[in-house]
Design a protein around this motif. Structure first.
Motif, PDB file in Angstrom:
ATOM      1  N   GLU B  78      40.004  50.507 124.452  1.00  0.00           N
ATOM      2  CA  GLU B  78      38.689  51.029 124.791  1.00  0.00           C
ATOM      3  C   GLU B  78      38.268  52.190 123.901  1.00  0.00           C
ATOM      4  O   GLU B  78      37.330  52.917 124.219  1.00  0.00           O
ATOM      5  N   ALA B  79      38.970  52.405 122.821  1.00  0.00           N
ATOM      6  CA  ALA B  79      38.597  53.489 121.919  1.00  0.00           C
ATOM      7  C   ALA B  79      37.331  53.096 121.166  1.00  0.00           C
ATOM      8  O   ALA B  79      37.001  51.923 121.096  1.00  0.00           O
ATOM      9  N   PRO B  80      36.630  54.086 120.612  1.00  0.00           N
ATOM     10  CA  PRO B  80      35.406  53.745 119.873  1.00  0.00           C
ATOM     11  C   PRO B  80      35.713  52.910 118.637  1.00  0.00           C
ATOM     12  O   PRO B  80      36.840  52.897 118.130  1.00  0.00           O
ATOM     13  N   PRO B 102      25.524  46.556 118.334  1.00  0.00           N
ATOM     14  CA  PRO B 102      26.406  47.707 118.493  1.00  0.00           C
ATOM     15  C   PRO B 102      25.821  48.645 119.541  1.00  0.00           C
ATOM     16  O   PRO B 102      24.604  48.672 119.740  1.00  0.00           O
ATOM     17  N   PHE B 103      26.672  49.352 120.212  1.00  0.00           N
ATOM     18  CA  PHE B 103      26.156  50.278 121.221  1.00  0.00           C
ATOM     19  C   PHE B 103      27.058  51.502 121.334  1.00  0.00           C
ATOM     20  O   PHE B 103      28.226  51.474 120.967  1.00  0.00           O
ATOM     21  N   VAL B 394      30.640  53.726 116.794  1.00  0.00           N
ATOM     22  CA  VAL B 394      29.961  53.242 117.998  1.00  0.00           C
ATOM     23  C   VAL B 394      31.013  53.009 119.076  1.00  0.00           C
ATOM     24  O   VAL B 394      32.210  52.986 118.781  1.00  0.00           O
ATOM     25  N   THR B 395      30.549  52.891 120.314  1.00  0.00           N
ATOM     26  CA  THR B 395      31.504  52.606 121.385  1.00  0.00           C
ATOM     27  C   THR B 395      32.061  51.199 121.225  1.00  0.00           C
ATOM     28  O   THR B 395      33.231  50.940 121.454  1.00  0.00           O
ATOM     29  N   GLY B 422      39.871  42.120 107.733  1.00  0.00           N
ATOM     30  CA  GLY B 422      40.428  43.457 107.551  1.00  0.00           C
ATOM     31  C   GLY B 422      40.080  44.450 108.635  1.00  0.00           C
ATOM     32  O   GLY B 422      40.335  45.633 108.495  1.00  0.00           O
ATOM     33  N   VAL B 423      39.471  43.983 109.735  1.00  0.00           N
ATOM     34  CA  VAL B 423      39.196  44.916 110.827  1.00  0.00           C
ATOM     35  C   VAL B 423      40.411  44.908 111.752  1.00  0.00           C
ATOM     36  O   VAL B 423      40.588  44.000 112.551  1.00  0.00           O
ATOM     37  N   GLU B 424      41.253  45.899 111.599  1.00  0.00           N
ATOM     38  CA  GLU B 424      42.484  45.928 112.377  1.00  0.00           C
ATOM     39  C   GLU B 424      42.258  46.576 113.737  1.00  0.00           C
ATOM     40  O   GLU B 424      42.774  46.123 114.754  1.00  0.00           O
ATOM     41  N   GLN B 425      41.477  47.632 113.738  1.00  0.00           N
ATOM     42  CA  GLN B 425      41.337  48.442 114.943  1.00  0.00           C
ATOM     43  C   GLN B 425      40.230  47.885 115.842  1.00  0.00           C
ATOM     44  O   GLN B 425      39.201  48.520 116.032  1.00  0.00           O
ATOM     45  N   ALA B 426      40.412  46.693 116.322  1.00  0.00           N
ATOM     46  CA  ALA B 426      39.386  46.129 117.189  1.00  0.00           C
ATOM     47  C   ALA B 426      40.041  45.292 118.285  1.00  0.00           C
ATOM     48  O   ALA B 426      41.043  44.627 118.061  1.00  0.00           O
TER      49      ALA B 426
END
Lengths: 242, 582
Positions: B78-80, B102-103, B394-395, B422-426
């Motif tokens: 749940e991190a941004p 995005p929000f 974004v949140t 390459g989007v690891e942090q999701a």
């Protein structure tokens, strides 16, 4: 009087009963109704059974008709032992081989005259049209050809009993058991019923057993038996003597 | 010896006859009717209740899934999310995705002059929001587009309340006249006709006003020359060109605001004495607070920045609120409210909550109380600025799918694609997960209701037991006679099972017809509800065919089970007992 083996013929009987015993429990007390009845009934024979109320006449009739099973004793009809037959076998056998006539006709009020008379045939799996054909023949024979579509409630007592006669004979059973068939009718109507019954018997060759209080009816039978104290006694000679 | 069983057709015929009842006795047919009606009442009740439950559930589900996303991409735990653009690029290329937005989300406090309320501030991209939620269609007042131009709301509102007098308008140039006409599209429909009717007249009056203003300005210029000398050290405000007064952009500080507001009102001769009072009245409306509200000023006709109209305001950011929150705050589109954040700046007396004014530019109504009362929409940038978030952060990203049933499968695809790009942090969650407790509760409610309501059928089935028992007692003699004529126990059992089954089936069919009729009535004609209480204006009904089928099967099975015992009693009935008593 002693219990006797009632045989009048040497060929194998239609019905053979030996040492039939039947009792009921009433408030913990055992009441013996049949106390060893022996009876042979031959094909085409007519028998009357008389006796006081409560002597066990109806019970005997029920046992002979396999509606009730004896506590003891052997019963065989047309060479087949009743004991050991399953309910389905017994029912099927009863439907084909035994015709009942009751004091209170016991017609099914939801069904028409024709349907009532055809019911044993229908239950035996006879095709509908064939069953109706048979039934309408016997209804004609008892004089009700005009009342086929009527409900039992629309018939008189005598007519109802004649429907019951047609119903008892529709399968041409070897044995017809009648429990006071005229008990609920006036004498004239009763005599009429007797006449019809004996006339039909000629045709189907059924043995007829009639339980009755009417001396006249009993007199019309070939063999007259008396039920006394749970035992069956031959009264033919006595009757003839009287 | 062969055993012949009576055919089913015969037994069916016989049971039908019994159902009709004999002419002699009406008792069985009356009881039969009661039994049939009992079962049908149970079935109908069950159907209607399930339809209403389903309706409420469907309503809730539609609203929740309409306002919330089918999928949500956030940072892990749940991190941004730091890289929304890359996530959006992946999402936009994914088939089955209707839209992604995005929000930024944060729980804050909102206050109007009269009331305050907790709320969830949601920074959004209005253009993307249209594709991701039904919010775009749920706007009942104002416009999502006004988030980009919050002043439009104020203008629309001013015209709505009391058409501006000449004092508020200067003569429009040709370009501005065209713009005015173009505004007609921006103005909400309910205002449009009055707006269009007003424009030509106002232009006439504005021209007159303009001439008066020019004369007044002449006077002012001479006064100004005198003032300039006296206030040489404070000449910041008055050093503009003499042709008009520049818009007092809020950046110039509170002093400028008050003054430019005053000056702006001054040119009109009639308004002149009341200008101060006018400014005050605006202040009372909460619009002049916090130093960022600026009264309309009169820029030089030739130097209008960005080619916009001369009516300029400081950029009070816009928000769109829900209908419930609007009720709570008692505000209108065009009003200014304050948004408060607990973690503010350090003031002289310690930490101060951060307070910023926002203009209400729109009101939405989803019909979902929790939503209409909580979510406040604003531009992504203004939310980010208010919350002091790092640029780009974004949140999360909300995703709407073409078919929400695809959510679980698309979720896997999306996770894979995100890793590939390459989007690891999701982290991705689907709607079932996002609202798991709610839907689990709804499901449980429905199952429990079904079980409880099945008891209605069970009770109705007692009517069948009762009916058959009475018929068995009533027909003891006939059963005995049937047996004497060769009907076996099995035949009698089947006869009565058929009869009970017939009653059960008849009752079920009748109940189905009845229930369906009620459901059809409720869904076409409708049963009105008080929207104040229930938040929807009529009783929602939604009957799943599967549920109707389940009710039917359950009713027939229960009826047959109820039939079993009396039928067995009938079968076991000793013929002699039936024949004996007269």
């Amino acid at each position: 009087m002693n219990p006797v083996t009632l045989t009048t013929s040497t060929d194998s009987p239609l019905l053979r009963a030996r040492g039939l015993r039947k009792g009921f429990e009433l408030e913990g007390q055992k009441i013996a109704v049949l106390r060893g009845v022996d009876l042979d009934i031959h094909r085409g024979e007519t028998i009357s059974i008389m006796g006081r109320s409560g002597a066990g006449k109806s019970t005997l009739l029920h046992v002979l008709g396999t509606l009730d099973l004896p506590d003891e004793g052997e019963l065989s009809i047309a060479g087949r032992a009743i004991r050991g037959m399953s309910d389905a076998e017994l029912s099927s056998f009863r439907g084909r081989s035994v015709g009942f006539v009751f004091q209170f006709h016991h017609l099914l009020p939801e069904f028409s005259t024709l349907e009532n008379a055809a019911m044993p045939a229908l239950l035996a799996g006879t095709p509908r049209h064939q069953a109706y054909e048979q039934a309408s023949y016997y209804l004609e024979r008892v004089g009700l050809a005009e009342r086929l579509r009527h409900r039992p409630g629309e018939l008189s007592g005598g007519e109802q009993q004649r429907v019951a006669l047609a119903r008892a004979l529709v399968m041409r059973p070897g044995l017809v058991l009648a429990d006071e068939p005229t008990g609920n009718l006036d004498e004239a109507t009763g005599a009429q019923i007797l006449e019809v019954l004996l006339g039909l018997r000629e045709e189907t060759g059924s043995a007829v057993v009639v339980v009755t209080h009417h001396e006249s009816l009993a007199q019309a039978m070939e063999r007259r038996l008396v039920m006394h104290d749970g035992l069956l006694l031959d009264a033919t000679a006595a009757g003839e003597g009287a | 010896m062969s055993v012949t069983k009576p055919p089913w057709s015969l037994l069916g015929w016989m049971s039908l006859r019994y159902l009709m009842g004999a002419r002699r006795s009406r008792v069985p047919s009356v009881i039969t009717a009661v039994a049939v009606l009992g079962v049908s009442a149970g079935v109908a009740t069950l159907l209607v209740v399930l339809a209403i439950l389903g309706g409420f559930e469907g309503d809730l589900r539609d609203k929740i899934l309409g306002t919330k996303a089918h999928l949500r991409v956030t940072g892990p735990d749940e991190a941004p999310l730091d890289s929304p653009d890359r996530v959006l690029a992946v999402l936009d290329s994914l088939p089955g995705v209707l839209g992604a937005s995005p929000f930024i989300e944060s729980e804050l406090l909102i206050a109007s002059v009269t009331n305050y309320s907790g709320m969830i501030l949601r920074g959004v991209v209005p253009e993307r929001l249209q594709d991701t939620t039904i919010l775009g269609d749920a706007i009942v007042e104002g416009s999502l587009a006004w988030l980009h131009d919050p002043d439009a709301a104020r203008r629309a509102r001013a015209w709505d309340r009391d058409p501006p007098t000449a004092s508020e308008v200067r003569a429009p140039t040709a370009a501005e006249a065209r713009l005015l006409a173009a505004w007609a599209d921006v103005v909400p429909p309910f205002l449009r006709s009055s707006f269009l009717a007003w424009v030509p007249d106002s232009l006439q009056r504005a021209e007159e006003a303009r001439r008066e203003v020019e004369a007044l300005l002449e006077d002012l210029r001479s006064e100004r020359a005198a003032l300039e000398e006296a206030l040489a050290d404070q000449g910041v405000l008055l050093d503009r060109g003499p042709a008009g007064l520049q818009p007092g952009a809020g950046a110039e500080g509170p002093g400028a605001v008050g003054r430019s507001g005053l000056v702006a009102e001054e040119p009109h001769p009639e308004a002149h004495p009341s200008a101060a009072a006018d400014a005050e009245s605006h202040a009372e409306e909460g619009e002049a607070e916090a130093g960022s509200f600026v009264m309309p000023s009169l820029p030089p006709p030739t130097t209008s920045p960005e080619g916009q109209s001369g009516l300029r305001f400081a950029p009070t950011p816009g928000i769109v609120i829900g209908s419930q929150l609007r009720e709570t705050l008692r505000v209108e589109v065009g009003d200014v409210v304050q948004i408060l954040s607990p973690d503010g700046d350090l003031g002289p007396t310690g930490p101060m909550p951060r307070v910023r004014p926002y203009r209400v530019v729109g009101v939405y109504h989803t019909g979902l109380y929790e939503f209409d009362n909580a979510y406040v929409l604003t531009l992504l940038e203004s939310a980010r600025a208010f919350l002091d978030l790092p640029a780009e952060q974004v949140t999360g990203v909300e995703v709407r799918l073409r078919r929400m049933e695809d959510a679980p499968s698309l979720r896997g695809t999306l996770e894979r694609r995100l890793r590939e790009s390459g989007v690891e942090q999701a982290a991705v969650k689907d709607w079932q997960e996002l609202n798991s407790s709610l839907f689990a509760a709804l499901q449980l409610e429905k199952v429990v209701m079904f079980l409880i309501l099945s008891i209605i059928i069970l009770v109705a089935s007692f009517a069948i037991v009762c009916m058959l028992t009475v018929i068995v007692i009533e027909k003891r003699r006939e059963i005995a006679v049937l047996k004497s004529m060769g009907a076996s126990q099995g035949s009698i059992l089947r006869l009565f099972l058929l009869e009970g089954g017939l009653v059960g089936t008849l009752g079920t069919l009748l109940g189905l017809a009845l229930g369906m009729s009620v459901v059809a009535y409720l869904s076409t004609v409708g049963y009105p509800l008080d929207p104040e209480v229930f938040y929807i204006d009529r009783l929602p009904v939604r009957l799943h065919p599967l549920e109707a089928g389940l009710v039917t099967v359950a009713a027939v099975v229960i009826s047959l089970l109820a039939t079993l015992y009396p039928s067995m009693q009938a079968a076991r009935l000793h013929p002699v007992d039936g024949l004996r008593d007269e």
